[in-house]
Design a protein around this motif. Structure first.
Motif, PDB file in Angstrom:
ATOM      1  N   ALA A  69      53.489 -36.311   0.884  1.00  0.00           N
ATOM      2  CA  ALA A  69      53.474 -35.868   2.280  1.00  0.00           C
ATOM      3  C   ALA A  69      52.836 -34.483   2.446  1.00  0.00           C
ATOM      4  N   ASP A  70      53.115 -33.580   1.526  1.00  0.00           N
ATOM      5  CA  ASP A  70      52.594 -32.220   1.653  1.00  0.00           C
ATOM      6  C   ASP A  70      51.119 -32.194   1.249  1.00  0.00           C
ATOM      7  N   ALA A  72      63.624 -35.193  -2.990  1.00  0.00           N
ATOM      8  CA  ALA A  72      64.161 -35.496  -1.661  1.00  0.00           C
ATOM      9  C   ALA A  72      63.236 -35.007  -0.549  1.00  0.00           C
ATOM     10  N   GLY A  73      62.648 -33.819  -0.735  1.00  0.00           N
ATOM     11  CA  GLY A  73      61.784 -33.259   0.309  1.00  0.00           C
ATOM     12  C   GLY A  73      60.606 -34.173   0.596  1.00  0.00           C
ATOM     13  N   ASN A  74      59.944 -34.642  -0.448  1.00  0.00           N
ATOM     14  CA  ASN A  74      58.780 -35.514  -0.241  1.00  0.00           C
ATOM     15  C   ASN A  74      59.202 -36.877   0.316  1.00  0.00           C
ATOM     16  N   LEU A  75      60.306 -37.398  -0.173  1.00  0.00           N
ATOM     17  CA  LEU A  75      60.740 -38.727   0.276  1.00  0.00           C
ATOM     18  C   LEU A  75      61.113 -38.688   1.757  1.00  0.00           C
ATOM     19  N   ALA A 112      59.828 -39.904   7.356  1.00  0.00           N
ATOM     20  CA  ALA A 112      59.720 -39.426   8.741  1.00  0.00           C
ATOM     21  C   ALA A 112      58.328 -39.717   9.309  1.00  0.00           C
ATOM     22  N   PHE A 113      57.299 -39.650   8.467  1.00  0.00           N
ATOM     23  CA  PHE A 113      55.940 -39.921   8.933  1.00  0.00           C
ATOM     24  C   PHE A 113      55.719 -41.419   9.144  1.00  0.00           C
ATOM     25  N   LEU A 114      56.255 -42.222   8.244  1.00  0.00           N
ATOM     26  CA  LEU A 114      55.966 -43.662   8.291  1.00  0.00           C
ATOM     27  C   LEU A 114      56.827 -44.417   9.297  1.00  0.00           C
ATOM     28  N   SER A 115      58.049 -43.993   9.471  1.00  0.00           N
ATOM     29  CA  SER A 115      58.971 -44.844  10.243  1.00  0.00           C
ATOM     30  C   SER A 115      58.569 -45.072  11.703  1.00  0.00           C
ATOM     31  N   ALA A 147      66.648 -47.359  -0.831  1.00  0.00           N
ATOM     32  CA  ALA A 147      67.772 -47.270   0.113  1.00  0.00           C
ATOM     33  C   ALA A 147      67.531 -46.144   1.115  1.00  0.00           C
ATOM     34  N   ARG A 148      66.963 -45.054   0.632  1.00  0.00           N
ATOM     35  CA  ARG A 148      66.665 -43.913   1.509  1.00  0.00           C
ATOM     36  C   ARG A 148      65.646 -44.321   2.586  1.00  0.00           C
TER      37      ARG A 148
END
Ligand code: SF4
Ligand code: SF4
Length: 302
Positions: A189-190, A233-236, A241-244, A290-291
């Motif tokens: 993501a970054d 966790a930060g990247n996931l 958040a971007f994909l959903s 799951a996340r």
């Protein structure tokens, strides 16, 4: 004159490159150089010489066959290859009876590609499969990719485009006219971290994914999970958040890092930069899935 492309492999009976049984055409050339790439022979756009050390019987025929002095035996008997001198004439590979030297990559016309891809049509029809263009990056050869997709679609074959999204939108949009499903890689993501591990920022990839989503072509996002690179966790959370919000994404497929491509780097005289990295555990992959599911994304682990 027929459009031609440079490919490095054709895989028949592929079951992980889209729905059903498929034939995957691997095109050479990629604008990214991901540290974990398991197809490094797809990065360069031209054919290249691969050396399989384990097959070499030391006959020395390549040393005399090469007009450029690429192959040398040092005083201590070790083998030296001056790859920068290679003109890819193929003479050493033709002389090598053990298959230790191989020119990887070949030119193929659109007609030849479509004939090859159409060979297993009965299997596509019974399994809901079809053809997939992958790489490398198929959009690095936009005319060839568009022409093959168009011809395959005209012949009634289901078409998948497996892309990094690092391509001009106009090239992607043209290919979409004849694409039934896009397999879209999304890694990090970054944008600066993306640059570090792939060689390019993710700005264009993100822009194209948003445009693609608005167009409505079904998308399967594929995310490689690379321990220590993108599984924090930060990247996931930033990825989810971007994909959903994107409505054309049918599912996210998580691809666990593996080391099957490592030996290919040695064959090509390249450096493998994830030496020592271990594949993620099944539990870790399931926890990531799951996340993503909690963020509303249908997610599978492969
Ligand atoms: S021709 Fe092939 S087997 Fe013989 S030395 Fe060269 S690479 Fe090895
Ligand atoms: S492909 Fe030709 S130039 Fe390259 S190493 Fe072999 S013989 Fe030499």
């Amino acid at each position: 004159m027929s459009t031609t492309g440079i490919i490095f492999d054709i895989e028949r009976f592929a079951i992980h490159d889209g729905p059903g049984i498929r034939t995957t055409l691997f095109l050479k050339g990629c604008p990214l150089a991901c540290w974990w790439c398991h197809n490094p022979e797809g990065i360069g756009g031209r054919p290249q010489l691969a050396f399989f050390a384990e097959k070499c019987i030391g006959c020395g025929r390549c040393l005399t066959a090469c007009p450029e002095g690429v192959h040398e035996r040092a005083d201590d008997g070790t083998r030296v290859m001056h790859r920068e001198r290679c003109r890819l004439c193929g003479r050493c590979a033709a002389e090598c009876c053990s298959g230790a030297l191989v020119v990887e990559g070949r030119e193929i016309t659109v007609e030849e590609a479509v004939t090859e891809l159409g060979r297993d049509r009965p299997f596509y029809e019974t399994s809901g499969g079809g053809v997939t263009l992958s790489g490398g990056e198929p959009l690095a050869q936009p005319d060839f990719t568009a022409a093959v997709l168009e011809r395959c679609r005209a012949e009634g074959m289901h078409t998948c485009l497996d892309t990094s999204g690092q391509a001009p939108w106009a090239d992607l949009e043209r290919a979409l006219r004849w694409t039934d499903l896009v397999l879209y890689d999304y890694k990090i993501a970054d944008t600066e971290r993306h640059r570090k591990y792939t060689g390019v920022t993710n700005d264009l990839i993100r822009e194209n994914l948003v445009l693609l989503d608005a167009r409505g072509t079904p998308i399967e996002v594929r995310m490689p999970v690379i321990p220590g690179v993108n599984d924090d966790a930060g990247n996931l959370d930033a990825t989810a958040a971007f994909l959903s919000p994107l409505r054309s994404i049918r599912r996210v497929t998580l691809l666990g890092y593996h080391r099957f491509g490592e030996s290919k780097y040695r064959r090509l005289g390249r450096t493998y930069r994830l030496e020592g990295t271990q594949p993620p555990s099944r539990e870790h992959m399931e926890a990531i899935a799951a996340r993503f599911r909690a963020a509303g994304l249908e997610t599978v682990v492969r």
